[in-house]
Design a protein around this motif. Structure first.
Motif, PDB file in Angstrom:
ATOM      1  N   ALA A  47      94.313 -49.076  80.793  1.00 24.37           N
ATOM      2  CA  ALA A  47      95.761 -49.077  81.012  1.00 24.37           C
ATOM      3  C   ALA A  47      96.180 -50.257  81.882  1.00 24.37           C
ATOM      4  O   ALA A  47      97.185 -50.925  81.605  1.00 24.37           O
ATOM      5  CB  ALA A  47      96.194 -47.763  81.659  1.00 24.37           C
ATOM      6  N   ILE A  48      95.411 -50.519  82.938  1.00 19.49           N
ATOM      7  CA  ILE A  48      95.712 -51.665  83.793  1.00 19.49           C
ATOM      8  C   ILE A  48      95.593 -52.965  83.004  1.00 19.49           C
ATOM      9  O   ILE A  48      96.428 -53.869  83.127  1.00 19.49           O
ATOM     10  CB  ILE A  48      94.770 -51.677  85.019  1.00 19.49           C
ATOM     11  CG1 ILE A  48      95.066 -50.476  85.928  1.00 19.49           C
ATOM     12  CG2 ILE A  48      94.917 -52.986  85.800  1.00 19.49           C
ATOM     13  CD1 ILE A  48      94.055 -50.285  87.040  1.00 19.49           C
ATOM     14  N   GLY A  49      94.559 -53.048  82.160  1.00 18.54           N
ATOM     15  CA  GLY A  49      94.352 -54.254  81.361  1.00 18.54           C
ATOM     16  C   GLY A  49      95.479 -54.497  80.372  1.00 18.54           C
ATOM     17  O   GLY A  49      95.963 -55.633  80.220  1.00 18.54           O
ATOM     18  N   VAL A  50      95.933 -53.435  79.699  1.00 11.92           N
ATOM     19  CA  VAL A  50      97.037 -53.573  78.745  1.00 11.92           C
ATOM     20  C   VAL A  50      98.301 -54.020  79.462  1.00 11.92           C
ATOM     21  O   VAL A  50      99.032 -54.903  78.987  1.00 11.92           O
ATOM     22  CB  VAL A  50      97.273 -52.238  78.007  1.00 11.92           C
ATOM     23  CG1 VAL A  50      98.566 -52.288  77.204  1.00 11.92           C
ATOM     24  CG2 VAL A  50      96.093 -51.916  77.101  1.00 11.92           C
ATOM     25  N   TRP A  51      98.576 -53.396  80.612  1.00 15.51           N
ATOM     26  CA  TRP A  51      99.750 -53.800  81.390  1.00 15.51           C
ATOM     27  C   TRP A  51      99.678 -55.276  81.770  1.00 15.51           C
ATOM     28  O   TRP A  51     100.656 -56.026  81.640  1.00 15.51           O
ATOM     29  CB  TRP A  51      99.847 -52.955  82.663  1.00 15.51           C
ATOM     30  CG  TRP A  51     100.648 -53.635  83.733  1.00 15.51           C
ATOM     31  CD1 TRP A  51     102.010 -53.700  83.817  1.00 15.51           C
ATOM     32  CD2 TRP A  51     100.137 -54.409  84.824  1.00 15.51           C
ATOM     33  NE1 TRP A  51     102.377 -54.458  84.900  1.00 15.51           N
ATOM     34  CE2 TRP A  51     101.250 -54.901  85.531  1.00 15.51           C
ATOM     35  CE3 TRP A  51      98.848 -54.721  85.271  1.00 15.51           C
ATOM     36  CZ2 TRP A  51     101.101 -55.693  86.671  1.00 15.51           C
ATOM     37  CZ3 TRP A  51      98.705 -55.507  86.399  1.00 15.51           C
ATOM     38  CH2 TRP A  51      99.822 -55.990  87.089  1.00 15.51           C
ATOM     39  N   TYR A  52      98.497 -55.714  82.231  1.00 17.48           N
ATOM     40  CA  TYR A  52      98.364 -57.086  82.700  1.00 17.48           C
ATOM     41  C   TYR A  52      98.521 -58.086  81.556  1.00 17.48           C
ATOM     42  O   TYR A  52      99.242 -59.089  81.685  1.00 17.48           O
ATOM     43  CB  TYR A  52      96.999 -57.265  83.374  1.00 17.48           C
ATOM     44  CG  TYR A  52      96.761 -58.660  83.903  1.00 17.48           C
ATOM     45  CD1 TYR A  52      97.401 -59.084  85.057  1.00 17.48           C
ATOM     46  CD2 TYR A  52      95.908 -59.537  83.237  1.00 17.48           C
ATOM     47  CE1 TYR A  52      97.186 -60.370  85.552  1.00 17.48           C
ATOM     48  CE2 TYR A  52      95.694 -60.820  83.721  1.00 17.48           C
ATOM     49  CZ  TYR A  52      96.334 -61.231  84.883  1.00 17.48           C
ATOM     50  OH  TYR A  52      96.139 -62.489  85.350  1.00 17.48           O
ATOM     51  N   VAL A  53      97.884 -57.828  80.433  1.00 15.37           N
ATOM     52  CA  VAL A  53      97.956 -58.752  79.299  1.00 15.37           C
ATOM     53  C   VAL A  53      99.375 -58.804  78.734  1.00 15.37           C
ATOM     54  O   VAL A  53      99.881 -59.882  78.372  1.00 15.37           O
ATOM     55  CB  VAL A  53      96.952 -58.327  78.201  1.00 15.37           C
ATOM     56  CG1 VAL A  53      97.163 -59.158  76.929  1.00 15.37           C
ATOM     57  CG2 VAL A  53      95.528 -58.492  78.714  1.00 15.37           C
ATOM     58  N   ALA A  54     100.041 -57.649  78.683  1.00 12.91           N
ATOM     59  CA  ALA A  54     101.398 -57.607  78.124  1.00 12.91           C
ATOM     60  C   ALA A  54     102.436 -58.193  79.064  1.00 12.91           C
ATOM     61  O   ALA A  54     103.527 -58.564  78.626  1.00 12.91           O
ATOM     62  CB  ALA A  54     101.754 -56.166  77.776  1.00 12.91           C
ATOM     63  N   GLY A  55     102.109 -58.269  80.350  1.00 15.41           N
ATOM     64  CA  GLY A  55     103.053 -58.825  81.321  1.00 15.41           C
ATOM     65  C   GLY A  55     104.240 -57.928  81.616  1.00 15.41           C
ATOM     66  O   GLY A  55     105.322 -58.395  81.962  1.00 15.41           O
ATOM     67  N   TRP A  56     104.046 -56.604  81.502  1.00 13.97           N
ATOM     68  CA  TRP A  56     105.140 -55.665  81.743  1.00 13.97           C
ATOM     69  C   TRP A  56     105.417 -55.498  83.237  1.00 13.97           C
ATOM     70  O   TRP A  56     104.575 -55.801  84.093  1.00 13.97           O
ATOM     71  CB  TRP A  56     104.787 -54.300  81.166  1.00 13.97           C
ATOM     72  CG  TRP A  56     104.691 -54.267  79.665  1.00 13.97           C
ATOM     73  CD1 TRP A  56     105.422 -55.007  78.780  1.00 13.97           C
ATOM     74  CD2 TRP A  56     103.823 -53.442  78.881  1.00 13.97           C
ATOM     75  NE1 TRP A  56     105.074 -54.705  77.491  1.00 13.97           N
ATOM     76  CE2 TRP A  56     104.093 -53.751  77.520  1.00 13.97           C
ATOM     77  CE3 TRP A  56     102.858 -52.493  79.169  1.00 13.97           C
ATOM     78  CZ2 TRP A  56     103.423 -53.121  76.472  1.00 13.97           C
ATOM     79  CZ3 TRP A  56     102.195 -51.869  78.136  1.00 13.97           C
ATOM     80  CH2 TRP A  56     102.474 -52.173  76.803  1.00 13.97           C
ATOM     81  N   ASP A  57     106.578 -54.979  83.549  1.00  7.04           N
ATOM     82  CA  ASP A  57     106.935 -54.612  84.915  1.00  7.04           C
ATOM     83  C   ASP A  57     106.162 -53.334  85.264  1.00  7.04           C
ATOM     84  O   ASP A  57     106.363 -52.298  84.618  1.00  7.04           O
ATOM     85  CB  ASP A  57     108.442 -54.377  85.018  1.00  7.04           C
ATOM     86  CG  ASP A  57     108.897 -54.054  86.441  1.00  7.04           C
ATOM     87  OD1 ASP A  57     108.077 -53.570  87.247  1.00  7.04           O
ATOM     88  OD2 ASP A  57     110.083 -54.267  86.743  1.00  7.04           O
ATOM     89  N   PRO A  58     105.300 -53.363  86.273  1.00  7.29           N
ATOM     90  CA  PRO A  58     104.472 -52.172  86.548  1.00  7.29           C
ATOM     91  C   PRO A  58     105.289 -50.956  86.981  1.00  7.29           C
ATOM     92  O   PRO A  58     104.933 -49.821  86.646  1.00  7.29           O
ATOM     93  CB  PRO A  58     103.544 -52.644  87.678  1.00  7.29           C
ATOM     94  CG  PRO A  58     104.256 -53.798  88.304  1.00  7.29           C
ATOM     95  CD  PRO A  58     105.007 -54.468  87.196  1.00  7.29           C
ATOM     96  N   LEU A  59     106.394 -51.167  87.708  1.00 12.50           N
ATOM     97  CA  LEU A  59     107.197 -50.036  88.138  1.00 12.50           C
ATOM     98  C   LEU A  59     107.876 -49.356  86.955  1.00 12.50           C
ATOM     99  O   LEU A  59     108.054 -48.134  86.939  1.00 12.50           O
ATOM    100  CB  LEU A  59     108.258 -50.480  89.150  1.00 12.50           C
ATOM    101  CG  LEU A  59     107.768 -50.717  90.578  1.00 12.50           C
ATOM    102  CD1 LEU A  59     108.879 -51.304  91.431  1.00 12.50           C
ATOM    103  CD2 LEU A  59     107.251 -49.428  91.198  1.00 12.50           C
TER     104      LEU A  59
END
Length: 498
Positions: free
Chosen positions: A353-365
């Motif tokens: 999940a962290i990896g997908v968020w990082y690669v996609a460049g989404w806002d974590p909040l």
């Protein structure tokens, strides 16, 4: 040496159980994140009353839930109760729903801890510390905690939680003598204001308030590892429920007391998670604010640990029954007696999940915290409703069978049925106002797709359960038995619904 068949017993005391339950609610996380969101998003100021209302609904739910926990010593608490009371076929869906709910809650917290802690540490050290670095550090600590016996992790969590509660009490003590411009502010204590505001008003406020109580059910998940479990789980759950209700209600009122009734919504919208600390800053000084920032980070961390441990035990129980997970997940580690393989699996999901968020460049909040937290809390709400109905059906079946139970009739029938009705109303209100809960436009597809997930699972996997009952009855009889799944026999199907 062979793997043990069960988790290591007799590790947690009543105090440990109370603190473990409270750690999942993470009071600072709720007060800095959930409460400010309630003020900002709904513009309803009677937030203390929202907590009282939700606490009352959960208070109707808990007696039957705790009564059933004495009959089902299973780490997969929700789906085990549903299997014994309502239906094994429905429980076949409830297990994955519970697991996904706590996964979503855990993933959501990665979206909160990263931005906040990275900003605080960068300010303290002058170094450039990124959100990803903080998330990976938290991920490693969560993994390590899942590999050690719960007693060791319990001492770590208990120490941090007691410090957190002490800090909230200190902040409240400093805020209380300082009403806005010296004039007492009572607006947040006016129950009529609960019906005011915009964006769904009372419905949205109450539904968000429910998210703050998610975790009160977790004592039952840990009961097989608790000393004097029947007494400790009841005492721990009730104590935690009373303490967190008091903390939430008192502190949310004091935020309005200091900010001013008419300024509270605007300040919540402008200052977000910093509101409580900003209000306290003039009265407590920079040192306590630094401590508060540190404990806010650890508050999120221990909630991460608690939800991860819950996921591990649900996976362990499901794997013991031969469903959804490989058999290795259902074997505790030899030395520590914990579901270590389940912890490794959960760590893999978190890292992905962290990896997908990082690669996609989404806002974590947004993508992690709001989406994950809202989805997880909503799925738990659906499970609360199903469990309440299951408690009612279970005891009604026993009455028809001529069985006698020690519980009062209110615990067996009136309270669970009332809780089911009220929780079902809250589920419907959540679906109607899901765009506000999620923070998306009313026309967004996400506001329909995400709340549809638990219902789709109930339909699809429930139908699969009906098929399984016919084609593999022996496997079907294992549903809901957890560590006792190997003892399934024909006698245990008596009275069970399809």
């Amino acid at each position: 040496m062979a793997h043990p068949a069960v988790l290591r017993p007799n590790q947690l005391s009543t105090v440990h159980t109370t603190v473990f339950i409270m750690s999942s609610q993470a009071p600072l996380t709720v007060l800095c994140g959930v409460v400010t969101t309630m003020y900002a998003a709904t513009q309803v100021t009677a937030v203390p009353w929202a907590f009282v209302v939700v606490a009352g609904v959960i208070g109707l739910f808990l007696p039957g839930y705790l009564a059933m926990s004495k009959r089902t010593a299973n780490p997969g608490a929700f789906y085990s109760i549903i299997a014994h009371g309502l239906s094994r076929s429905v429980a076949l869906a409830a297990g994955p729903i519970a697991y996904l709910a706590y996964v979503a809650l855990q993933v959501g917290l990665y979206g909160l801890i990263g931005p906040f802690v990275s900003g605080v540490l960068s300010g303290w050290t002058g170094l450039h510390i990124t959100t990803l670095q903080v998330q990976l550090a938290a991920w490693a600590l969560v993994l390590i905690s899942g590999l050690f016996r719960i007693k060791i992790t319990g001492w770590f969590v208990s120490t941090l939680m007691l410090c957190e509660v002490a800090l909230v009490v200190v902040l409240d003590a400093f805020l209380a003598p300082h009403p806005y411009q010296g004039t007492p502010q009572w607006g947040t204590l006016n129950p009529a204001h609960l019906l005011g505001g915009t964006a769904g008003g009372v419905a949205t406020t109450v539904c968000i308030a429910f998210l703050a109580f998610v975790g009160v059910e977790l004592g039952v998940v840990m009961q097989s590892e608790t000393r004097n479990r029947k007494r400790a789980i009841v005492r721990g759950t009730v104590t935690a429920m009373l303490l967190i209700t008091a903390l939430y209600s008192l502190t949310s009122w004091l935020m309005g007391w200091v900010a001013g009734d008419h300024n509270l919504v605007h300040r919540a919208q402008a200052e977000a998670q910093s509101l409580l600390f900003d209000l306290a800053r003039p009265y407590v000084g920079p040192v306590i604010i630094d401590v508060a920032n540190a404990l806010f980070g650890t508050s999120v961390l221990i909630a991460l640990i608690t939800f991860a441990m819950t996921c591990n035990r649900y996976a362990f129980s499901l794997a013991r029954e031969g469903f959804w997970f490989p058999a290795a997940v259902g074997r505790p580690s030899i030395r520590q007696g914990v579901p270590a393989t389940a912890a490794l699996l959960q760590a893999g999901i978190g890292l992905a999940a962290i990896g997908v968020w990082y690669v996609a460049g989404w806002d974590p909040l947004v993508t992690l915290f709001y989406y994950g937290g809202t989805l997880g809390g909503f799925m738990v709400m659906v499970l609360f409703a199903l469990v309440s109905l299951s408690v009612f059906v279970y005891f009604r079946r026993r009455i028809r069978g001529g069985e006698r139970d020690a519980e009062w009739s209110a615990v067996r029938a009136v309270l669970p049925l009332t809780a089911f009705v009220l929780l079902s109303v809250m589920v419907v209100l959540s679906v109607i106002n899901y765009d506000v809960l999620l923070g998306v436009a009313p026309g967004s597809l996400l506001r329909w797709i995400l709340p549809a997930i638990p219902f789709a699972l109930l339909v699809v996997l429930g139908a699969l359960g009906l098929v399984l009952r016919r084609v593999r009855p022996q496997q079907w009889r294992r549903i809901g038995l957890g560590t006792d799944a190997d003892l399934a026999d024909d006698a245990q199907t008596e009275g069970a619904l399809a």
